[in-house]
Write an enzyme that holds these catalytic residues in place. Structure first.
Site, short mmCIF file in Angstrom:
data_model
loop_
_atom_site.label_atom_id
_atom_site.label_comp_id
_atom_site.label_asym_id
_atom_site.label_seq_id
_atom_site.Cartn_x
_atom_site.Cartn_y
_atom_site.Cartn_z
N SER A 154 8.30 -5.41 10.32
CA SER A 154 7.56 -6.60 10.73
C SER A 154 8.45 -7.57 11.51
O SER A 154 8.00 -8.25 12.42
CB SER A 154 6.97 -7.30 9.50
OG SER A 154 6.02 -6.48 8.86
N SER A 162 10.39 0.14 15.69
CA SER A 162 10.72 -0.07 14.28
C SER A 162 12.01 0.62 13.88
O SER A 162 12.36 1.70 14.38
CB SER A 162 9.59 0.43 13.39
OG SER A 162 8.43 -0.33 13.58
N GLY A 199 -17.68 12.29 -6.41
CA GLY A 199 -16.66 13.32 -6.31
C GLY A 199 -16.64 14.02 -4.96
O GLY A 199 -15.58 14.44 -4.48
N GLU A 244 -2.18 -3.84 22.47
CA GLU A 244 -1.92 -2.93 21.36
C GLU A 244 -2.87 -3.18 20.21
O GLU A 244 -3.46 -2.25 19.65
CB GLU A 244 -0.47 -3.09 20.87
CG GLU A 244 -0.15 -2.24 19.66
CD GLU A 244 1.26 -2.44 19.14
OE1 GLU A 244 1.62 -1.76 18.15
OE2 GLU A 244 2.01 -3.25 19.72
N ARG A 245 -3.06 -4.45 19.86
CA ARG A 245 -3.92 -4.77 18.73
C ARG A 245 -5.38 -4.40 19.00
O ARG A 245 -6.08 -3.91 18.11
CB ARG A 245 -3.79 -6.25 18.39
CG ARG A 245 -2.44 -6.58 17.76
CD ARG A 245 -2.15 -8.06 17.70
NE ARG A 245 -0.80 -8.28 17.18
CZ ARG A 245 -0.02 -9.31 17.51
NH1 ARG A 245 -0.47 -10.23 18.35
NH2 ARG A 245 1.19 -9.43 16.99
N GLU A 287 -0.96 -8.76 6.78
CA GLU A 287 -0.30 -10.02 6.42
C GLU A 287 0.28 -10.69 7.67
O GLU A 287 0.20 -11.93 7.83
CB GLU A 287 0.80 -9.77 5.39
CG GLU A 287 0.29 -9.38 4.01
CD GLU A 287 -0.21 -7.94 3.92
OE1 GLU A 287 -0.87 -7.61 2.92
OE2 GLU A 287 0.05 -7.14 4.84
N ALA A 329 14.04 -3.18 10.27
CA ALA A 329 13.34 -4.03 11.24
C ALA A 329 11.96 -3.45 11.47
O ALA A 329 11.75 -2.66 12.37
CB ALA A 329 14.12 -4.10 12.55
N GLN A 369 -30.91 -0.08 -5.45
CA GLN A 369 -30.52 -1.36 -4.87
C GLN A 369 -29.01 -1.51 -4.75
O GLN A 369 -28.51 -2.06 -3.75
CB GLN A 369 -31.09 -2.51 -5.69
CG GLN A 369 -30.87 -3.88 -5.05
CD GLN A 369 -31.37 -5.01 -5.94
OE1 GLN A 369 -30.87 -5.19 -7.04
NE2 GLN A 369 -32.35 -5.75 -5.45
#
Length: 379
Positions: A133, A127, A340, A240-241, A367, A131, A277
């Protein structure tokens, strides 16, 4: 392929869980190893994993590895993430090392793969500020030097684990063509002309800016073929994924289990809040989603292991998309169920959220994964 584990794989998972419980089973241990959540990688515990032979889980025996496949690597990542073992350097190391395994020379593989098995960390520098994605748009340039070799100049950013790495797998521009003008280079991290600067994030010290100023590299530094780096990158993206997906599956499981443990004992209106519930249904939905992720990852990894040369781009993108989005949801839902206390540093949930929330960005955004999946249907 089925998703059932072999006896050997089950034993491997049991050993990993025992290690995580022994070394990172208490909050005090986790704080000690991870510097109260400020680091995702601890060299000392990483050496222990190396001594057990687990860092070579998916690398050839010829280079000191265990000879396992992608399934074993995914199990390792899932269980170390679930056990909150600070071994975050393994993901980038495995991604880089797999590229050396596929395309490196014998000398490169002998050095990098053996170092990986023994506990060295590697990083991959792709990256750039303009540059991310659009990897094909990178401009960090490697030019032929009149005296031989290459001269590298440019700026890489968001480079995970560069500050820990002994080796940086650099992707640089060597030609004008967007996709057929990229080359991979084997770069020792202490090469003169390299400057590594930390990028501070809410996840602690993980990523860096890396500057290359008149960095000299020999011809032997080329990994694979000159100008063929794009194809070499694409060949490694499925792994990688799946690696990233497996790591986030572990985070999702841990966030889910921590939340369930809490709502079983937290009482309001005279009974445990988990009996209401609204929370029971939330738990049911999360449990189902996490099980879907587990089955998807194991199925894709098993298919890959039958033929490591095949491309499973659609399926790997689905795994990365589903796992990271589920991990983020599990951490956010866990925080909501804990109220919390989920936000308080007294509990691990805020740590899970810091780990999960960025996972839908790195390694290809959600995306981008959706775009890959959509294009695979001819759209």
């Amino acid at each position: 392929m089925g998703t059932r584990l072999t006896v050997e794989q089950q034993d491997f998972v049991a050993a990993l869980r025992d290690f995580a419980t022994r070394e990172c089973g208490t909050r005090e241990q986790r704080d000690q190893w991870a510097k109260e959540g400020g680091t995702a990688h601890n060299p000392e515990i990483y050496r222990k994993l190396a001594e057990l032979g687990w860092l070579g889980v998916c690398f050839p025996e010829a280079y000191g590895g265990a000879g396992g496949g992608l399934t074993e690597a995914c199990l390792f990542l899932e269980e170390t993430s679930y056990g909150m073992v600070p071994s975050g350097g393994f993901v980038t190391t495995a991604i880089a090392a797999k590229a050396y395994e596929r395309f490196g020379t014998h000398d490169q593989k002998e050095r990098v793969l053996r170092a990986t098995v023994e506990g060295a960390v590697a990083s991959i520098a792709m990256s750039e500020p303009e540059a991310g994605s659009d990897v094909g748009a990178l401009q960090c340039a490697a030019e032929r030097h009149p005296e031989g070799g290459w001269l590298v100049n440019g700026h890489k950013t968001w480079i995970s684990n560069a500050h820990l790495a002994e080796t940086i797998l650099l992707v640089a521009r060597t030609g004008p063509d967007k996709h057929h003008g990229l080359t991979m280079f084997d770069v020792p991290a202490d090469t003169p002309g390299i400057e590594i600067r930390p990028i501070e994030t809410m996840g602690g010290r993980e990523v860096n800016d890396v500057y290359f100023t008149d960095v000299r590299l020999p011809d032997s530094a080329v990994v694979g073929e000159v100008d063929q780096g794009w194809g070499q990158l694409m060949a490694g993206l499925d792994c990688e994924r799946l690696f990233l997906a497996s790591s986030m599956l572990g985070v999702a499981r841990r966030a889910f289990n921590d939340a369930v443990s809490y709502i079983k004992v937290r009482e309001q209106f005279g009974r445990p809040v988990g009996t209401f519930q609204a929370l029971r249904h939330r738990v049911a939905d999360l449990a189902t989603e996490i099980e879907c992720v587990r089955l998807l990852i194991r199925d894709v990894a098993a298919d890959y292991d039958t033929d490591p040369q095949q491309r499973l781009s659609r399926e790997a993108a689905m795994a990365k998309l589903k796992a990271t989005e589920t991990a983020k949801r599990a951490a956010l839902e866990g925080m909501q169920m804990m109220g919390g206390y989920g936000y308080a540093t007294e509990y691990d949930m805020e740590r899970h959220l810091r780990s999960a929330v960025v996972s839908t960005v790195y390694g290809g955004t959600s995306e981008i994964q959706r775009d890959i999946i959509g294009r695979s249907y001819g759209l």
